[in-house]
Enzyme design. Structure first.
Site, PDB file in Angstrom:
ATOM      1  N   SER B 159       0.825  -1.319   0.065  1.00 36.72           N
ATOM      2  CA  SER B 159      -0.090   0.027   0.122  1.00 36.72           C
ATOM      3  C   SER B 159       0.917   1.314  -0.098  1.00 36.72           C
ATOM      4  O   SER B 159       1.859   1.241  -0.891  1.00 36.72           O
ATOM      5  CB  SER B 159      -0.991  -0.076   1.009  1.00 36.72           C
ATOM      6  OG  SER B 159      -1.796   0.880   1.071  1.00 36.72           O
ATOM      7  N   ASP B 322      -8.278  -6.524  -4.849  1.00 35.77           N
ATOM      8  CA  ASP B 322      -8.067  -5.591  -4.476  1.00 35.77           C
ATOM      9  C   ASP B 322      -8.492  -4.300  -5.352  1.00 35.77           C
ATOM     10  O   ASP B 322      -8.060  -4.116  -6.291  1.00 35.77           O
ATOM     11  CB  ASP B 322      -6.384  -5.285  -4.260  1.00 35.77           C
ATOM     12  CG  ASP B 322      -5.999  -3.993  -3.666  1.00 35.77           C
ATOM     13  OD1 ASP B 322      -6.756  -3.049  -3.585  1.00 35.77           O
ATOM     14  OD2 ASP B 322      -4.615  -3.922  -3.357  1.00 35.77           O
ATOM     15  N   HIS B 355      -8.027  -5.332  -0.460  1.00 35.38           N
ATOM     16  CA  HIS B 355      -6.408  -4.788  -0.356  1.00 35.38           C
ATOM     17  C   HIS B 355      -5.713  -5.075   0.927  1.00 35.38           C
ATOM     18  O   HIS B 355      -4.552  -5.258   0.912  1.00 35.38           O
ATOM     19  CB  HIS B 355      -6.670  -3.198  -0.069  1.00 35.38           C
ATOM     20  CG  HIS B 355      -5.528  -2.435  -0.014  1.00 35.38           C
ATOM     21  ND1 HIS B 355      -4.540  -2.163  -0.978  1.00 35.38           N
ATOM     22  CD2 HIS B 355      -5.029  -1.468   0.866  1.00 35.38           C
ATOM     23  CE1 HIS B 355      -3.444  -1.550  -0.716  1.00 35.38           C
ATOM     24  NE2 HIS B 355      -3.879  -1.076   0.571  1.00 35.38           N
TER      25      HIS B 355
END
Lengths: 383, 383
Positions: B159, B322, B355
Site C-alpha cells: 500500500s 484489491d 486490499h
C-alpha cells in the site's frame, strides 16, 4: 423549457391525501400506522377507457415525482427521466398514461420526516416511523386505487426504483402486468449497507442534526459528506478516470494544502453542496435505511420462494461497470424468476458509467423498455 | 507475548533526531524545511560486517515502526507484520538486519502535526508542512546514513509502504538493491482521491477538529467516520459477503431504528472507535494527502521515463480482489519497468481479501519475498 415536440411540456404536481381517519391509516412493516398521508404525484399522457395503459415510474433514493416535463415556460431543468418519457419516447405518452409519485419518507411533497406530525403539530423528525420499500409500495397502491386503476401495464424503475418495481410484483401480483427492474437488487450487499452506514454517521455527527430536530438550521456539512460518498459509488473507477483523471482544478501544480486541489475533489464538493439545497437530511436517513432493509428472500426463505405466485412479465437490466448494484445481483433475480417459469427478458449492458448508467444509457434503455412495453400492450410478454 | 521460536521476541523502539541546526534541516517538496526531526524506528536481527544485509520495511497509512515482536512479556499484540518478520520467516532475522521506521507526518513517534513546533513551543497542528511520499523517503535516507548503511539489500512495503519502496528506487537508485512493492500504485486513481477527500471532510466537519487545534479534545467522531469509510475500501464485496453477509447483530429481526442493526455496521463502529484510540486526526489528513499527491510519472512525463535510471531489481505483487490498488495499477508499474530492461518478478495473487490481502495472504507473500531476498543476497536478481 425548451420547445420540443417530444417533451410532455409544462406539467403540474398533484397531491393525494389519505389516512385521515384511523380505519384508513397506512399499516407499516415496523408495526406502526401512518395517518394523514400525502402522496405527491405527476401524470403524463391519458388513461384509456378501460384503464389498461397505465405505467408507474418509481424513483431512486434522491428522485421525486417530477419524472418528465417542466414546471414553467422558463424552467430549464426537466424531470429526472425526461429523456425516457414523452411523445414517441420509450415511455410514450401518446400510448401510455404515466404516473410517478414521490415515496413516503421522502422530502419532495410526500409525507416524510419533515412533514407535520398531526399528533404534535410539529415536524416528525426522528419520530417518523422507519419505513420499508414495501411500505412505499403500499402507499402507491392507495394512489393506484385513487386513480381508478386496477392493474399497471408496467411498473418501472432503476436502483431503489427497481426495488419498488420488484416489490410491486410480490405484494400485488394481480396489479402488475409487467415489471421493468433496472440496475437493482433483491437485497443489497454488506458493502452497500456499510456505505449507507457511513453516510448516515456523517449526518448524525453534524451538530446541526440535533437528533433530527433541526428546523431551518440544517446539517449541511453532514448531508453534503454523505452525498459525496454516495456519489463515488454511483460512478465507476473507469468513468472517474475518463472524466477527471488526476487533473488539478486551480493550477498545474499541487497547492500543498487541504482545500480542493484535484478536479474530482472540486466536483464532489459541488455535488454535495447542490444536494443539500434540494434534499432533507432526515429523509436521507430514512430512505437509505429502507434500502438496507429490503430483502425479497426474507419472508419466503429464498428469492425463488418469494417469486412463486407472481404473475408479471419481467425485464431485468444491469450495467457492466455498476459496482453498487452489480450484474451478479440482477442475475440472482433472473435465476429465481426462471426457476418459477416466469417470462423474463434480461441483459447486462456494457457501460463505463457505473450505477449512473441507468440514467445515462438512454438509447439502449429506450429500445429495450420501448419494445417490452409495446409487447405488454399487445398482450404478449416482453420477450 | 507468546513464547515462540520464530518471534523476534521483546523489542524496543529507538529515536533518531536530526535537523537541530538549519544546515541539517530536511528540505521538503512543498518548499519548506523541517527542523528538529525525530524518526522513531525499530531494528531486528544484526547488521553484518559489510552492512550488506539491511532491509527496510515501509508501513502503510496507519502503520508504525513496530513491525515485529512485543514490547513486554505480557504484551499480547505483536507488530503489524509479525507473521512475515522473524527467525526463519520471509524477512528472516537470522539472515537480515531489518529496519522499520514511522513516517514523518505520522503519529507514532516520528515528527508529525502532533509534535511540538520548536518555533512556537506548541503542537504544529495544521502549521505542519504538507509532506509527500518523497519527503518520507528523504527522512528515511537520513536514518540510513545514521545507521551506517550505504545500500539496502531491499526496501519492502504494501500500500503506501509500496509507494515509499518505489520512491526509494527513484530517489536513491544506488542505495537500493531490491524493491518489493505490494498492493500499491505509481499514482492512485481519482476514485481513491475521492474517498480520501470524503474521509478528510468527515474529520474537518467534526467541531472538535477546530482547524487542527484540538489538544486532548480530539475529533473522535470525524476520525472514526473516516476510518470506517477507509475500512470498506480495504475489504472486498466478496470478503464482506463471506464475513458478514446480511447477518443481524442483536436479534433475528430488524430493529427498525438507526442504531447498528447489521453485523457489518457493528463491526465498522468497533473498527472506527478502536482506531481513534491509536491514531491522530491531523496525521490522517497529512498522510492521506501525501498518498493523493504521489505520482511517479509527474517529474519525467511518464512512468517509464521516471524509471530510466533505476538500478534495483523489482518484485511487484497485487491481489485479484484489491479494488483500492487494483492489479491494473501494478501492471502499469511492471510495464514501465520492463520497458527499461529492469529485472522484475511480478504476480497477481488470487485472493478474496481485497486490499487487506497484503497483510493476510502471508503464505504466498512469504514464499515470494523469501525467495526474492535470498536471490538478492546471493548477488543475483529476484527472478
Amino acid at each position: 423549457m425548451t420547445e420540443k415536440s417530444d417533451s410532455v411540456g409544462i406539467v403540474e404536481a398533484c397531491d393525494f391525501v389519505f389516512g385521515l381517519t384511523e380505519d384508513d391509516y397506512l399499516p407499516l412493516d415496523c408495526g406502526r400506522k401512518l395517518g394523514s398521508v400525502n402522496i405527491r404525484y405527476e401524470t403524463y399522457g391519458k388513461l384509456d377507457d378501460n384503464a389498461s395503459n397505465a405505467v408507474l415510474l418509481l424513483h431512486a433514493l434522491s428522485g421525486d415525482a417530477h419524472a418528465a416535463g417542466y414546471y414553467s415556460a422558463d424552467d430549464k431543468k426537466p424531470g429526472w427521466w425526461d429523456e425516457m418519457v414523452g411523445p414517441g419516447k420509450a415511455f410514450d405518452t401518446n400510448r401510455y398514461f404515466i404516473v410517478c409519485s414521490n415515496v413516503i419518507g421522502g422530502c419532495s411533497g410526500s409525507t416524510g420526516p419533515g412533514s407535520i406530525n398531526p399528533a404534535t403539530g410539529k415536524a416528525y423528525g426522528m419520530d417518523f416511523p422507519v419505513i420499508t420499500i414495501a411500505d412505499m409500495v403500499r402507499a402507491q397502491y392507495r394512489l393506484m386505487r385513487h386513480l381508478k386503476i386496477d392493474q399497471w401495464l408496467a411498473v418501472a424503475g432503476g436502483s431503489m426504483g427497481g426495488m419498488q418495481a420488484l416489490q410491486w410484483a410480490v405484494s400485488y401480483p394481480d396489479a402488475v402486468k409487467g415489471v421493468i427492474a433496472i440496475a437493482t437488487s433483491s437485497k443489497i450487499s454488506p458493502q452497500s449497507i456499510a456505505f449507507n452506514w457511513v453516510g448516515r454517521e456523517a449526518i448524525k455527527n453534524d451538530p446541526n442534526w440535533n437528533n433530527g430536530d433541526y428546523g431551518a438550521n440544517v446539517p449541511r456539512q453532514g448531508l453534503s459528506t454523505a452525498r459525496m460518498l454516495a456519489h463515488i459509488t454511483y460512478l465507476s473507477d473507469e468513468s472517474m478516470l475518463n472524466k477527471f483523471g488526476r487533473s488539478l482544478q486551480k493550477s498545474d501544480k499541487y497547492s500543498f494544502d487541504f482545500d480542493y486541489d484535484f478536479a474530482v475533489e472540486s466536483y464532489l464538493q459541488y455535488q454535495g453542496a447542490r444536494f443539500v439545497d434540494r434534499f432533507d437530511a432526515n429523509s436521507y436517513l430514512y430512505i437509505t435505511r429502507a434500502i438496507d432493509y429490503f430483502d425479497l428472500s426474507d419472508e419466503h426463505g429464498s428469492l425463488s420462494g418469494t417469486f412463486r405466485h407472481m404473475k408479471s412479465d419481467f425485464m431485468v437490466i444491469s450495467f457492466s461497470s455498476d459496482w453498487l448494484f452489480p450484474p451478479y445481483q440482477s442475475e440472482h433475480i433472473v435465476k429465481a424468476l426462471v426457476e418459477n417459469g416466469i417470462n423474463v427478458t434480461s441483459c447486462t449492458l456494457e457501460s463505463s458509467y457505473g450505477h449512473d448508467a441507468f440514467l445515462l444509457e438512454v438509447d439502449a434503455l429506450s429500445r429495450m423498455t420501448g419494445d417490452f412495453l409495446r409487447n405488454l400492450q399487445a398482450g404478449g410478454n416482453g420477450q
